[in-house]
Design a protein around this motif. Structure first.
Motif, mmCIF file in Angstrom:
data_model
loop_
_atom_site.group_PDB
_atom_site.id
_atom_site.type_symbol
_atom_site.label_atom_id
_atom_site.label_comp_id
_atom_site.label_asym_id
_atom_site.label_seq_id
_atom_site.Cartn_x
_atom_site.Cartn_y
_atom_site.Cartn_z
ATOM 1 N N LYS A 1 -23.520 -13.869 7.452
ATOM 2 C CA LYS A 1 -22.295 -13.116 7.651
ATOM 3 C C LYS A 1 -22.205 -12.008 6.638
ATOM 4 C CE LYS A 1 -19.645 -16.906 9.619
ATOM 5 N NZ LYS A 1 -18.411 -17.709 9.520
ATOM 6 N N ARG A 2 -21.589 -10.940 7.024
ATOM 7 C CA ARG A 2 -21.448 -9.802 6.130
ATOM 8 C C ARG A 2 -20.474 -10.132 5.023
ATOM 9 N NH1 ARG A 2 -18.668 -6.875 9.156
ATOM 10 N NH2 ARG A 2 -18.086 -5.696 7.351
ATOM 11 N N GLY A 3 -20.609 -9.385 3.924
ATOM 12 C CA GLY A 3 -19.687 -9.533 2.823
ATOM 13 C C GLY A 3 -19.832 -10.868 2.127
ATOM 14 N N ALA A 4 -18.718 -11.530 1.903
ATOM 15 C CA ALA A 4 -18.716 -12.772 1.128
ATOM 16 C C ALA A 4 -18.749 -13.990 2.027
ATOM 17 C CB ALA A 4 -17.491 -12.819 0.232
ATOM 18 N N GLY A 5 -19.485 -13.914 3.135
ATOM 19 C CA GLY A 5 -19.657 -15.081 3.982
ATOM 20 C C GLY A 5 -18.375 -15.527 4.644
ATOM 21 N N GLY A 6 -17.780 -14.683 5.474
ATOM 22 C CA GLY A 6 -16.576 -15.049 6.186
ATOM 23 C C GLY A 6 -15.305 -14.734 5.453
ATOM 24 N N SER A 7 -15.336 -13.817 4.505
ATOM 25 C CA SER A 7 -14.151 -13.480 3.734
ATOM 26 C C SER A 7 -13.204 -12.640 4.573
ATOM 27 C CB SER A 7 -14.545 -12.719 2.473
ATOM 28 O OG SER A 7 -15.162 -11.501 2.822
ATOM 29 N N THR A 8 -11.945 -12.646 4.172
ATOM 30 C CA THR A 8 -10.901 -11.888 4.864
ATOM 31 C C THR A 8 -10.161 -11.050 3.842
ATOM 32 O OG1 THR A 8 -10.634 -13.617 6.531
ATOM 33 C CG2 THR A 8 -8.847 -12.020 6.299
ATOM 34 N N ARG A 9 -10.031 -9.794 4.146
ATOM 35 C CA ARG A 9 -9.308 -8.887 3.253
ATOM 36 C C ARG A 9 -7.912 -8.629 3.813
ATOM 37 N NH1 ARG A 9 -10.347 -2.414 2.272
ATOM 38 N NH2 ARG A 9 -8.643 -2.120 0.771
ATOM 39 N N LEU A 10 -6.968 -8.545 2.935
ATOM 40 C CA LEU A 10 -5.584 -8.260 3.310
ATOM 41 C C LEU A 10 -5.220 -6.870 2.800
ATOM 42 C CD1 LEU A 10 -2.823 -9.100 4.444
ATOM 43 C CD2 LEU A 10 -2.320 -10.136 2.228
ATOM 44 N N LEU A 11 -4.848 -5.993 3.709
ATOM 45 C CA LEU A 11 -4.436 -4.633 3.346
ATOM 46 C C LEU A 11 -2.943 -4.490 3.608
ATOM 47 C CD1 LEU A 11 -5.258 -1.776 2.426
ATOM 48 C CD2 LEU A 11 -5.595 -1.199 4.833
ATOM 49 N N PRO A 12 -2.107 -4.511 2.575
ATOM 50 C CA PRO A 12 -0.660 -4.380 2.791
ATOM 51 C C PRO A 12 -0.230 -2.920 2.919
ATOM 52 C CG PRO A 12 -1.100 -4.793 0.476
ATOM 53 C CD PRO A 12 -2.434 -4.797 1.175
ATOM 54 N N ILE A 13 0.722 -2.689 3.808
ATOM 55 C CA ILE A 13 1.337 -1.369 3.994
ATOM 56 C C ILE A 13 2.835 -1.542 3.769
ATOM 57 C CG2 ILE A 13 1.681 0.583 5.536
ATOM 58 C CD1 ILE A 13 -0.736 -0.356 7.123
ATOM 59 N N TYR A 14 3.354 -0.926 2.735
ATOM 60 C CA TYR A 14 4.764 -1.040 2.387
ATOM 61 C C TYR A 14 5.505 0.196 2.907
ATOM 62 C CZ TYR A 14 2.990 -4.616 -0.761
ATOM 63 O OH TYR A 14 2.360 -5.721 -1.286
ATOM 64 N N LEU A 15 6.341 -0.034 3.900
ATOM 65 C CA LEU A 15 7.180 1.028 4.448
ATOM 66 C C LEU A 15 8.565 0.906 3.829
ATOM 67 C CD1 LEU A 15 7.743 3.362 6.403
ATOM 68 C CD2 LEU A 15 8.294 1.655 8.142
ATOM 69 N N LEU A 16 8.925 1.860 2.990
ATOM 70 C CA LEU A 16 10.229 1.873 2.327
ATOM 71 C C LEU A 16 11.175 2.716 3.172
ATOM 72 C CD1 LEU A 16 9.043 2.441 -1.361
ATOM 73 C CD2 LEU A 16 9.499 0.268 -0.196
ATOM 74 N N SER A 17 12.001 2.042 3.932
ATOM 75 C CA SER A 17 13.001 2.708 4.763
ATOM 76 C C SER A 17 14.290 2.824 3.950
ATOM 77 C CB SER A 17 13.240 1.916 6.059
ATOM 78 O OG SER A 17 14.185 2.560 6.879
ATOM 79 N N LEU A 18 14.524 4.013 3.392
ATOM 80 C CA LEU A 18 15.623 4.241 2.449
ATOM 81 C C LEU A 18 16.651 5.165 3.079
ATOM 82 C CD1 LEU A 18 13.474 4.846 -0.768
ATOM 83 C CD2 LEU A 18 14.335 2.673 0.127
ATOM 84 N N GLN A 19 17.895 4.790 2.963
ATOM 85 C CA GLN A 19 19.010 5.614 3.427
ATOM 86 C C GLN A 19 19.988 5.762 2.271
ATOM 87 O OE1 GLN A 19 19.233 7.120 6.409
ATOM 88 N NE2 GLN A 19 17.251 6.275 7.031
ATOM 89 N N ARG A 20 19.624 6.607 1.310
ATOM 90 C CA ARG A 20 20.430 6.775 0.110
ATOM 91 C C ARG A 20 21.402 7.927 0.279
ATOM 92 N NH1 ARG A 20 15.985 6.126 -4.800
ATOM 93 N NH2 ARG A 20 15.263 4.021 -4.237
ATOM 94 N N PRO A 21 22.532 7.857 -0.412
ATOM 95 C CA PRO A 21 23.478 8.978 -0.334
ATOM 96 C C PRO A 21 22.999 10.196 -1.116
ATOM 97 C CG PRO A 21 24.291 7.292 -1.838
ATOM 98 C CD PRO A 21 23.075 6.724 -1.190
ATOM 99 N N SER A 22 22.070 10.031 -2.051
ATOM 100 C CA SER A 22 21.591 11.154 -2.843
ATOM 101 C C SER A 22 20.514 11.911 -2.082
ATOM 102 C CB SER A 22 21.055 10.648 -4.189
ATOM 103 O OG SER A 22 19.998 9.734 -3.964
ATOM 104 N N VAL A 23 19.887 12.845 -2.794
ATOM 105 C CA VAL A 23 18.843 13.647 -2.172
ATOM 106 C C VAL A 23 17.668 12.747 -1.824
ATOM 107 C CG1 VAL A 23 17.306 15.613 -2.508
ATOM 108 C CG2 VAL A 23 19.602 15.631 -3.498
ATOM 109 N N PRO A 24 17.102 12.818 -0.612
ATOM 110 C CA PRO A 24 16.001 11.929 -0.230
ATOM 111 C C PRO A 24 14.749 12.247 -1.039
ATOM 112 C CG PRO A 24 16.333 13.612 1.429
ATOM 113 C CD PRO A 24 17.474 13.730 0.468
#
Length: 829
Positions: A536-559
């Motif tokens: 198997k490629r890589g580390a023999g069946g390893s799984t990588r986790l790629l997090p995507i952080y979507l910051l949905s902000l609705q602030r009263p100040s300047v965006p």
């Protein structure tokens, strides 16, 4: 008598002068002894600059290296010219395909991409082979008909004098300005236009692969020569049924605006210019309207050049001109003179019959081709650590500070196209790799440590100006992406700290303990074909986790924005994307307006961040220049089927970018394997210099530094023989690694990307195992040769070398004084 005395004195003076000159030369040769010579005589090591490559002393240097001999990979670039032959009604733009091909071959024969993260050249270089051809008139007419039938009139007209922008001659400036309005047309690419381009691509693109074939008679070539290809035309040698090479194409069109003009406009101009034909009528009609290409009809920004969905790009010299780019000076903005336009007076000072009438146009066109190669076809690699796991889990985590809407639900302007993003992300999967896409919604208030990290990374830049004797303060809010990644990694929240640590690509590449165990096995010379297939490629069946952080902000100040300009940021561990409902101004322009940034729908920003973090795909507008030592920007190819903003806004990826995903993976593996091979060679050479060679570089088999040895160690002669055999065995495996690297480059040339990927993956694993095996075996050999180490003495007198040099300089000065006196004997009296 006096004459004889004068003659004798003169002869004596000449002999003294010759003797003094010889003495001066001898002293100079001693005073300025090179430091390398002193080191060779004394055995003292000198300081070696880390910027200078260290060459082995006793073993042949590695076959591949970024400076002396990079891995050479041929690449075919097709350049197809539309209406640029002798039927183009412009002798100054009628170029010869063979002459233009020779110009490209001579001016830009190769390109060595760089890593934008480390800003170093890769150990890979592309040998560029060009195929230039003219497109038949029937395809040109079909394309003009498709463009004409697809044109849609826009509602905001301009003056007709602006049709040529700022490229107007003195004669044209002296004429009376026209009062008619300039008609602007929008040409959507999807539909008829793209169908005609695809037809031309399917017909002409295979010609480059048939022209440049793989040379099967060069098996005896050395790896460092890399000459596995030749230019053979139709008679190129190759086995029957061999698959043609993969190539990239660039279409350069010069459409006739007389054929594209609407019927009512053409009739009106012909009526006003009764009896006029040819170039005058064509020039008059062309100055009345402009057209631009749009990927789809709903877009607001057009272009004259764009990256297509398939493996080609398109450029129209008659379209526009379209001006856009950065408002900063020297940042690669696209202006009227960026492209060799059809209305330029190329041959104003050259006669129409002169052979050099097209030289200026060809040089400008060659620079455009070069720009397409370095930005589209052979771009730089964005990251120095790419993914190698068997499975990838892309997790979209939406963190919102409001309850106004759910970005994961459809039916509102803030909705994310999760299905479209998932389809395009799965296209980036490597061979035998599975990508899973999941999403989830969280409240930012429930993760107070994440909210604290966002506040800590928020920055505000202030500027002050005097207007009408008043001090006006301006503030710009943004989030520092590097600070935010650092704060998220330090936070104790389970959504950030653990996921970002697990998202690093090298966390799941290889297990060092397992490699060391495999490396110590005797007779391990790499996996066989069946083992390579089962492994198997890589580390023999390893799984990588790629997090995507979507910051949905609705602030009263300047965006805020990320780093002051964009809405997404990436790293090797994850992606951060912003979403808010406001619009912020950017330091970019399109035509006469400043560009505004809208973060309402972050779908394209999410896809762009995944392309950068997962596959190391660089934006088509950026590259690193080794000559300038910095990142350069060119927005000429920033539009088309690409998610990288701000001008491109398509959610579908071009096949060119998808190819870069696997190509970057192969290049990174070959580059890393070459680095490991050079490390192995350095260890072997250091071992040989310490135990097997004396200070003069002669081979030794006995030890003179010790007369006794422990009972557990073999005799010195046997120990040196065993060490020599170990060194020869390891060096033989290193030579096998060089051959494997050359075979991988051949697979890349023959467009077998999947086979090249598997080959490069095995090569990288072999290089890592070889490095581990070399370290362990050399340690064992050093223990056996503990009694037999060759030691060389250092002459202490050379420590007084600075004082000796001062003394020699004083002697030189004294000799010069004596020489000056001896030249004139009368001065001694």
């Amino acid at each position: 008598m006096q004459e004889e005395i004068d003659i004798n004195l003169a002869r004596r003076a000449m002999r003294s002068q010759a003797l003094s000159q010889s003495l001066v030369l001898a002293i100079l040769s001693l005073a300025f002894i090179p430091q390398e010579s002193l080191e060779a005589a004394t055995g003292k090591e000198s300081f070696v600059s880390p910027l200078r490559p260290v060459l082995p002393k006793h073993l042949p240097r590695f076959a591949f290296g970024r400076e002396h001999a990079p891995i050479r990979i041929p690449l075919v670039v097709n350049v197809f010219l539309i209406n640029l032959d002798y039927n183009s009604n412009n002798v100054y733009m009628s170029i010869s395909a063979s002459e233009f091909e020779d110009l490209l071959m001579n001016t830009f024969p190769s390109h060595q991409p760089s890593c934008m993260a480390t800003r170093e050249k890769l150990h890979v270089s592309y040998d560029l082979w060009y195929h230039v051809a003219h497109v038949d008139a029937k395809f040109k007419s079909a394309l003009e008909h498709a463009v004409k039938t697809s044109m849609m009139l826009q509602e905001f007209p301009r003056k007709a004098a602006d049709a040529k922008g700022d490229v107007r001659t003195m004669e044209e400036d002296s004429r009376e300005e026209r009062k008619e309005e300039l008609l602007e047309f929008k040409v959507p690419i999807e539909g008829r236009v793209y169908q005609r381009l695809k037809e031309m691509f399917d017909v002409y693109a295979p010609a480059g692969g048939k022209r440049y074939r793989f040379d099967t008679e060069s098996d005896d070539k050395k790896p460092e020569e890399g000459s596995w290809f030749h230019r053979g035309g139709a008679s190129a040698k190759g086995p029957e049924g061999e698959e043609t090479v993969q190539s990239y194409s660039l279409f350069i069109a010069n459409l006739d605006k007389l054929e594209l003009a609407p019927e009512d406009l053409l009739d009106r101009v012909q009526a006003s210019m009764a009896g006029s034909k040819g170039s005058d009528l064509r020039r008059a009609v062309g100055s009345q309207f402009v057209y631009r290409y749009y990927v789809d009809a709903e877009e607001e920004r057009g272009a004259d050049a764009f990256l297509c969905y398939d493996r080609f790009a398109f450029l129209d010299l008659s379209a526009g001109p379209t001006q856009f780019g950065s408002m900063r000076a020297g940042e690669g903005a696209v202006i009227t003179t960026s492209l060799p336009r059809a209305w330029f007076s190329w041959g104003r000072q050259v006669e129409a019959t002169s052979p050099s009438r097209t030289w200026r146009f060809e040089s400008k066109l060659a620079s455009v081709v070069r720009s397409a190669v370095v930005h589209l076809f052979v771009p730089d690699v964005l990251l120095d650590e790419l993914d190698g796991s068997e499975e990838v889990l892309v997790a979209l985590l939406v963190l919102r500070d409001h309850r106004n809407f759910n970005p994961l639900e459809e039916g509102h302007p803030f909705a994310i196209d999760v299905r479209g993003i998932e389809e395009e992300v799965k296209r980036l999967a490597l061979p035998d790799q599975t990508i899973h896409f999941v999403s989830g919604l969280h409240n930012l208030q429930e993760h107070e440590r994440v909210a604290i990290a966002v506040e800590k990374a928020t920055r505000t830049d202030s500027s002050h100006s005097h207007v009408n004797k008043k001090l006006i303060s301006n503030y710009k809010h943004y989030i520092d992406s590097k600070a935010l990644f650092l704060e998220l990694e330090r936070s104790g929240d389970y959504l950030t700290a653990g996921l970002l640590d697990a998202g690093h690509p090298l966390k799941h590449m290889f297990f060092e303990g397992k490699e060391k165990e495999e490396a110590t096995k005797t007779g391990d010379r790499g996996a066989t074909g069946q083992k390579r297939k089962e492994r198997k490629r890589g580390a023999g069946g390893s799984t990588r986790l790629l997090p995507i952080y979507l910051l949905s902000l609705q602030r009263p100040s300047v965006p805020p924005t990320l780093d002051g300009e964009g809405t997404f940021a990436y790293s090797s561990s994850g992606v951060i994307v912003l979403q808010h409902g406001d619009v912020s101004q950017q330091s970019l322009f399109y035509e006469q307006e400043q560009l505004s940034l809208s973060a309402t729908n972050p779908s394209r920003a999410i896809l762009a961040g995944v392309c950068a973090a997962l596959s190391g795909i660089a934006p088509p507008s950026s590259r690193y220049s080794q000559h300038h030592g910095k990142l350069l920007t060119d927005f000429l190819w920033s539009q088309g089927w690409s998610p990288f903003g701000p001008f491109a806004s398509h959610l579908r990826l071009s096949q060119v970018l998808v190819d870069h995903s696997i190509r970057n993976a192969v290049l990174w593996r070959l580059d890393a394997a070459t680095e490991k091979g050079q490390e192995v060679l350095a260890l072997l050479d250091a071992f040989a210099s310490r135990f097997l060679f004396d200070s003069l570089g002669d081979r030794t088999e006995t030890s003179s530094s010790s007369s006794t040895s422990p009972s557990s160690s073999p005799p010195p002669s046997l120990a040196h023989s065993a060490a020599a055999r170990t060194l020869g065995e390891l060096h033989g495996r290193l030579l096998e690694l060089e051959e494997e690297l050359s075979l991988a480059s051949q697979l890349l040339y023959r467009a077998h990307l999947q086979q090249a990927f598997f080959k490069a993956d095995v090569i990288l694993r072999q290089a890592r195992l070889l490095l581990q095996s070399t370290s362990s075996k050399l340690e064992e050999a050093q223990d056996a040769l503990a009694c037999c180490e060759l030691q060389h003495g250092v002459l202490r007198r050379w420590e007084l070398l600075p004082l000796l040099r001062i003394l020699l300089v004083c002697i030189i000065v004294a000799c010069l004084v004596v020489l000056f006196v001896l030249r004139d004997p009368q001065r001694r009296t």
